[in-house]
Design a protein around this motif. Sequence first.
Motif, PDB file in Angstrom:
ATOM      1  N   TYR A  29       0.448 -19.616  11.894  1.00 18.03           N
ATOM      2  CA  TYR A  29       1.522 -19.101  11.048  1.00 18.03           C
ATOM      3  C   TYR A  29       1.144 -19.232   9.575  1.00 18.03           C
ATOM      4  CZ  TYR A  29       2.811 -23.997  10.189  1.00 18.03           C
ATOM      5  OH  TYR A  29       2.797 -25.317   9.833  1.00 18.03           O
ATOM      6  N   GLY A  30       1.876 -18.479   8.748  1.00 17.91           N
ATOM      7  CA  GLY A  30       1.636 -18.551   7.311  1.00 17.91           C
ATOM      8  C   GLY A  30       2.346 -17.437   6.573  1.00 17.91           C
ATOM      9  N   ASP A  31       2.301 -17.508   5.240  1.00 21.31           N
ATOM     10  CA  ASP A  31       2.928 -16.489   4.381  1.00 21.31           C
ATOM     11  C   ASP A  31       1.955 -15.345   4.128  1.00 21.31           C
ATOM     12  OD1 ASP A  31       5.432 -17.765   4.029  1.00 21.31           O
ATOM     13  OD2 ASP A  31       4.551 -19.138   2.557  1.00 21.31           O
ATOM     14  N   VAL A  32       1.487 -14.747   5.211  1.00 18.04           N
ATOM     15  CA  VAL A  32       0.569 -13.609   5.125  1.00 18.04           C
ATOM     16  C   VAL A  32       1.030 -12.553   6.119  1.00 18.04           C
ATOM     17  CG1 VAL A  32      -1.401 -14.977   4.349  1.00 18.04           C
ATOM     18  CG2 VAL A  32      -0.978 -14.704   6.795  1.00 18.04           C
ATOM     19  N   GLY A  33       0.406 -11.393   6.068  1.00 20.39           N
ATOM     20  CA  GLY A  33       0.778 -10.315   6.969  1.00 20.39           C
ATOM     21  C   GLY A  33       0.293 -10.554   8.401  1.00 20.39           C
ATOM     22  N   ILE A  34       0.875  -9.788   9.316  1.00 20.68           N
ATOM     23  CA  ILE A  34       0.502  -9.912  10.731  1.00 20.68           C
ATOM     24  C   ILE A  34      -0.956  -9.529  10.943  1.00 20.68           C
ATOM     25  CG2 ILE A  34       0.964  -9.054  13.055  1.00 20.68           C
ATOM     26  CD1 ILE A  34       3.052 -10.928  12.076  1.00 20.68           C
ATOM     27  N   ASN A  35      -1.455  -8.571  10.154  1.00 16.98           N
ATOM     28  CA  ASN A  35      -2.858  -8.171  10.296  1.00 16.98           C
ATOM     29  C   ASN A  35      -3.793  -9.345  10.021  1.00 16.98           C
ATOM     30  OD1 ASN A  35      -2.253  -5.510  10.915  1.00 16.98           O
ATOM     31  ND2 ASN A  35      -2.256  -4.864   8.770  1.00 16.98           N
ATOM     32  N   VAL A  36      -3.511 -10.096   8.967  1.00 19.44           N
ATOM     33  CA  VAL A  36      -4.347 -11.242   8.613  1.00 19.44           C
ATOM     34  C   VAL A  36      -4.247 -12.325   9.680  1.00 19.44           C
ATOM     35  CG1 VAL A  36      -4.784 -13.022   6.885  1.00 19.44           C
ATOM     36  CG2 VAL A  36      -4.097 -10.727   6.161  1.00 19.44           C
ATOM     37  N   LEU A  37      -3.013 -12.606  10.138  1.00 17.41           N
ATOM     38  CA  LEU A  37      -2.828 -13.610  11.182  1.00 17.41           C
ATOM     39  C   LEU A  37      -3.549 -13.219  12.464  1.00 17.41           C
ATOM     40  CD1 LEU A  37       0.940 -14.687  10.865  1.00 17.41           C
ATOM     41  CD2 LEU A  37      -1.091 -16.003  10.242  1.00 17.41           C
ATOM     42  N   THR A  38      -3.517 -11.915  12.789  1.00 14.59           N
ATOM     43  CA  THR A  38      -4.192 -11.452  14.008  1.00 14.59           C
ATOM     44  C   THR A  38      -5.696 -11.675  13.917  1.00 14.59           C
ATOM     45  OG1 THR A  38      -2.466  -9.780  14.374  1.00 14.59           O
ATOM     46  CG2 THR A  38      -4.557  -9.476  15.516  1.00 14.59           C
ATOM     47  N   ASP A  39      -6.283 -11.401  12.754  1.00 10.71           N
ATOM     48  CA  ASP A  39      -7.727 -11.611  12.588  1.00 10.71           C
ATOM     49  C   ASP A  39      -8.096 -13.079  12.792  1.00 10.71           C
ATOM     50  OD1 ASP A  39      -8.076  -8.949  12.070  1.00 10.71           O
ATOM     51  OD2 ASP A  39      -7.997  -9.169   9.886  1.00 10.71           O
ATOM     52  N   TRP A  40      -7.336 -13.989  12.179  1.00 12.60           N
ATOM     53  CA  TRP A  40      -7.629 -15.411  12.314  1.00 12.60           C
ATOM     54  C   TRP A  40      -7.330 -15.911  13.725  1.00 12.60           C
ATOM     55  CZ3 TRP A  40     -10.592 -18.086   9.225  1.00 12.60           C
ATOM     56  CH2 TRP A  40     -10.753 -17.687   7.909  1.00 12.60           C
ATOM     57  N   ALA A  41      -6.286 -15.365  14.349  1.00  9.87           N
ATOM     58  CA  ALA A  41      -5.969 -15.763  15.725  1.00  9.87           C
ATOM     59  C   ALA A  41      -7.072 -15.325  16.680  1.00  9.87           C
ATOM     60  CB  ALA A  41      -4.630 -15.173  16.148  1.00  9.87           C
ATOM     61  N   ASP A  42      -7.645 -14.126  16.451  1.00  7.35           N
ATOM     62  CA  ASP A  42      -8.767 -13.666  17.277  1.00  7.35           C
ATOM     63  C   ASP A  42      -9.982 -14.575  17.115  1.00  7.35           C
ATOM     64  OD1 ASP A  42      -7.391 -11.521  18.343  1.00  7.35           O
ATOM     65  OD2 ASP A  42      -8.003 -10.139  16.749  1.00  7.35           O
TER      66      ASP A  42
END
Length: 452
Positions: free
Chosen positions: A42-55
């Motif tokens: 989680y964080g104060d960023v967009g879903i695209n950024v979170l998806t990249d880090w989650a991958d």
Amino acid sequence: DKINDIKSELDIVKSDFPSDTEDYIVTTISPNESPLMFLNVYGDVGINVLTDWADKLADMIEDESIVSKVSILGGIDEVFEVVISQKKLESLQVNIDDITRALRSSNVDIPLGNLLFDSFYYTLRYDGQFKDIQDIKYLPIRRVNDRTITLRDLAVVKKGNRPIYGKSRISPDNINVKNALSLLVYKKSGEGLLDFAKKVRSKIADFEKKLPTGIEIFISRDTSEFTRDDLTNLTQSGLLTVFVIFLVLLSIGFKESVIAALSVPMTFFLSFVILKYLGYTLNNITLFSLILALGLLVDTAIVIVEGCHDYVDKGYSGKDAALLALRDYKSSLISGTLTTVFAFVPLLFITGNTGKFIRTIPVTVMVVLISSLFVALTFNTLLASVILKPRKNITPRPPSIAARFYAIIIKSFAKRSLSRWFVMLLSFGLFVFSTFVIAKKLPVEFFSWSKS
């Protein structure tokens, strides 16, 4: 092998499925198919950024050999979009069914069977899944006038995102709400749960060092904590049992109390060896069974140690005292232990999923009881023969008040035939009353549900 056979048969008939049919999933259902750890990025960023880090986190965790897979929930899934031109279809004499049929039949993984090489079986599969946009663009659709028509001749192929129907949020401080993704981590079958949790947490700790400011990882659930708590309870209960045995038998002698107390860890050691040989693991049910059996395993050790103590007090050597105690109490201890063991045997014959679930309890308890009997008849007597020494000038201890009262009751009933019949009939009557009257009034259910 059966799974591969099923997939092979489904791949053969997949092209005949209706066009709106979802992709089939063939899997083996087992407890390991449930995620054992839940993570949140989680964080104060967009879903695209979170998806990249989650991958990236999922790939890093999946590199661990003990991990089966990692699923991501709430992220953005990339898809290939195919925008078909109606004019091109008409000019090239191609219909929409040709395109859907080509896409459906090409984007598949086909099992090819097993290959036996050097005493090992290897599963062979044809990987036909689309990997990039070029695989789709140059997909042959059909031949028209000696010309191969590809998908790029009929449509525009581009990358897109699957529609998002829900969003995940998390509030770490119960004030600020932040975007979040969930990761479900699965364990490989046969691997240890505690080792699995330790290695995954180590991967997470290493990955957190690479995260930019504003993105964090939160472990929302770790099922290994329940097993760790049960192990802690078992350890504490075992130590408490050893301490209580030591205190109780300290009144007859320090050496006797040590011999009896050591029977608990020895019994558990032997039980773990047998359970390992039988293919059982330490799980919540096994740990519950061990705690249940903890109060039953000490009886045999106490009886043997008491018997050795009595003969040592009479002037016998430790070796003779151990042999005499075995002679006097061996049959009684075996009979008493087997009586308790056979009380759990009916649980082994419960069928269905309920039987598979419950069977661990009687097996574990029976293994512990038989192990305790073996330890009492071998380990305890061996220690007693070596440690205990004959005593001289021992003043006989007067019987306690409870012993004198018990002797009076026994003698009074033993002398009267009518009293003996009265006790037998009363015991049988209480058994019948409790079994056929009181027991029938109790509600019967598989699990009790909390009313709170």
